[in-house]
Write a protein that holds these residues in place. Structure first.
Motif, PDB file in Angstrom:
ATOM      1  N   ASN A  88      36.061  37.013  35.818  1.00  0.00           N
ATOM      2  CA  ASN A  88      35.806  36.374  37.097  1.00  0.00           C
ATOM      3  C   ASN A  88      34.597  36.994  37.798  1.00  0.00           C
ATOM      4  OD1 ASN A  88      36.009  35.096  39.557  1.00  0.00           O
ATOM      5  ND2 ASN A  88      38.214  35.418  39.720  1.00  0.00           N
ATOM      6  N   LEU A  89      33.669  36.161  38.249  1.00  0.00           N
ATOM      7  CA  LEU A  89      32.464  36.624  38.946  1.00  0.00           C
ATOM      8  C   LEU A  89      32.817  37.385  40.222  1.00  0.00           C
ATOM      9  CD1 LEU A  89      29.367  36.622  39.073  1.00  0.00           C
ATOM     10  CD2 LEU A  89      29.533  34.475  40.346  1.00  0.00           C
ATOM     11  N   LYS A  90      33.908  36.997  40.863  1.00  0.00           N
ATOM     12  CA  LYS A  90      34.353  37.676  42.084  1.00  0.00           C
ATOM     13  C   LYS A  90      34.608  39.158  41.817  1.00  0.00           C
ATOM     14  CE  LYS A  90      38.393  37.849  45.063  1.00  0.00           C
ATOM     15  NZ  LYS A  90      39.732  37.295  45.305  1.00  0.00           N
ATOM     16  N   TYR A  91      35.267  39.485  40.717  1.00  0.00           N
ATOM     17  CA  TYR A  91      35.584  40.879  40.406  1.00  0.00           C
ATOM     18  C   TYR A  91      34.347  41.660  39.977  1.00  0.00           C
ATOM     19  CZ  TYR A  91      40.344  39.324  40.858  1.00  0.00           C
ATOM     20  OH  TYR A  91      41.497  38.809  41.363  1.00  0.00           O
ATOM     21  N   ILE A  92      33.404  40.986  39.354  1.00  0.00           N
ATOM     22  CA  ILE A  92      32.146  41.642  39.003  1.00  0.00           C
ATOM     23  C   ILE A  92      31.426  42.070  40.273  1.00  0.00           C
ATOM     24  CG2 ILE A  92      29.857  41.287  38.005  1.00  0.00           C
ATOM     25  CD1 ILE A  92      31.192  39.373  35.994  1.00  0.00           C
ATOM     26  N   ILE A  93      31.334  41.163  41.228  1.00  0.00           N
ATOM     27  CA  ILE A  93      30.648  41.458  42.490  1.00  0.00           C
ATOM     28  C   ILE A  93      31.394  42.526  43.274  1.00  0.00           C
ATOM     29  CG2 ILE A  93      29.999  40.479  44.723  1.00  0.00           C
ATOM     30  CD1 ILE A  93      29.412  37.848  43.183  1.00  0.00           C
ATOM     31  N   LEU A  94      32.712  42.402  43.378  1.00  0.00           N
ATOM     32  CA  LEU A  94      33.491  43.373  44.151  1.00  0.00           C
ATOM     33  C   LEU A  94      33.415  44.775  43.553  1.00  0.00           C
ATOM     34  CD1 LEU A  94      36.673  41.322  45.098  1.00  0.00           C
ATOM     35  CD2 LEU A  94      34.802  42.032  46.594  1.00  0.00           C
ATOM     36  N   ASN A  95      33.500  44.894  42.231  1.00  0.00           N
ATOM     37  CA  ASN A  95      33.421  46.214  41.601  1.00  0.00           C
ATOM     38  C   ASN A  95      32.036  46.822  41.736  1.00  0.00           C
ATOM     39  OD1 ASN A  95      35.942  47.164  40.317  1.00  0.00           O
ATOM     40  ND2 ASN A  95      35.873  45.134  39.402  1.00  0.00           N
ATOM     41  N   THR A  96      31.017  45.996  41.730  1.00  0.00           N
ATOM     42  CA  THR A  96      29.658  46.503  41.893  1.00  0.00           C
ATOM     43  C   THR A  96      29.404  46.916  43.336  1.00  0.00           C
ATOM     44  OG1 THR A  96      28.935  45.057  40.103  1.00  0.00           O
ATOM     45  CG2 THR A  96      27.227  45.972  41.508  1.00  0.00           C
ATOM     46  N   VAL A  97      29.758  46.057  44.275  1.00  0.00           N
ATOM     47  CA  VAL A  97      29.513  46.334  45.696  1.00  0.00           C
ATOM     48  C   VAL A  97      30.332  47.526  46.181  1.00  0.00           C
ATOM     49  CG1 VAL A  97      29.827  45.364  48.013  1.00  0.00           C
ATOM     50  CG2 VAL A  97      28.787  43.991  46.221  1.00  0.00           C
ATOM     51  N   MET A  98      31.518  47.703  45.632  1.00  0.00           N
ATOM     52  CA  MET A  98      32.385  48.798  46.069  1.00  0.00           C
ATOM     53  C   MET A  98      31.739  50.169  45.867  1.00  0.00           C
ATOM     54  SD  MET A  98      36.213  49.773  44.759  1.00  0.00           S
ATOM     55  CE  MET A  98      35.708  50.121  43.092  1.00  0.00           C
TER      56      MET A  98
END
Length: 125
Positions: A51-61
């Motif tokens: 999921n693209l959402k989890y890619i973004i969240l893990n990177t931004v975190m």
């Protein structure tokens, strides 16, 4: 002292959002029903429908980690990569250990999270 305080608050929030809640209730276990090893991913990019959402969240975190660590210790590019990898690895290892102790997982253990956490920490440089 100000930067140390902000950094530690950030680390506590990362732990809060990646490790908790820890569910110990048998009723919740039957509702969630996730198996520790069946629902974990130990192969990088094996899940092509990630999921693209989890890619973004893990990177931004972990972007604040890469930014903040430079204020606290003398860093090089290689050191930030290692520290970012260490942070991601530690978070996933804690999730795996908690899942093994409890007997089921509420959080997914995924090697891709380590990769994206490292990318987020390095993104600052």
């Amino acid at each position: 002292m100000f930067f140390y305080s902000i950094f530690y608050v950030y680390v506590f929030f990362v732990i809060k959002y990646t490790q908790f809640p820890i569910i110990l209730n048998d009723e919740m276990r039957s509702i969630i029903g996730q198996n520790v090893f069946r629902d974990s991913n130990f192969l990088p990019f094996a899940n092509l429908k990630y999921n693209l959402k989890y890619i973004i969240l893990n990177t931004v975190m972990t972007i604040p980690f890469g930014f903040g660590i430079c204020f606290l210790i003398k860093t090089s590019f290689k050191k930030v990569i290692l520290l970012g990898f260490g942070l991601g690895f530690s978070l996933e290892l804690m999730q795996l250990i908690i899942a093994l102790i409890v007997g089921f997982t509420f959080r997914y253990v995924d090697v891709n999270d380590i990769i994206f956490n490292t990318c987020g920490a390095v993104n600052r440089i």
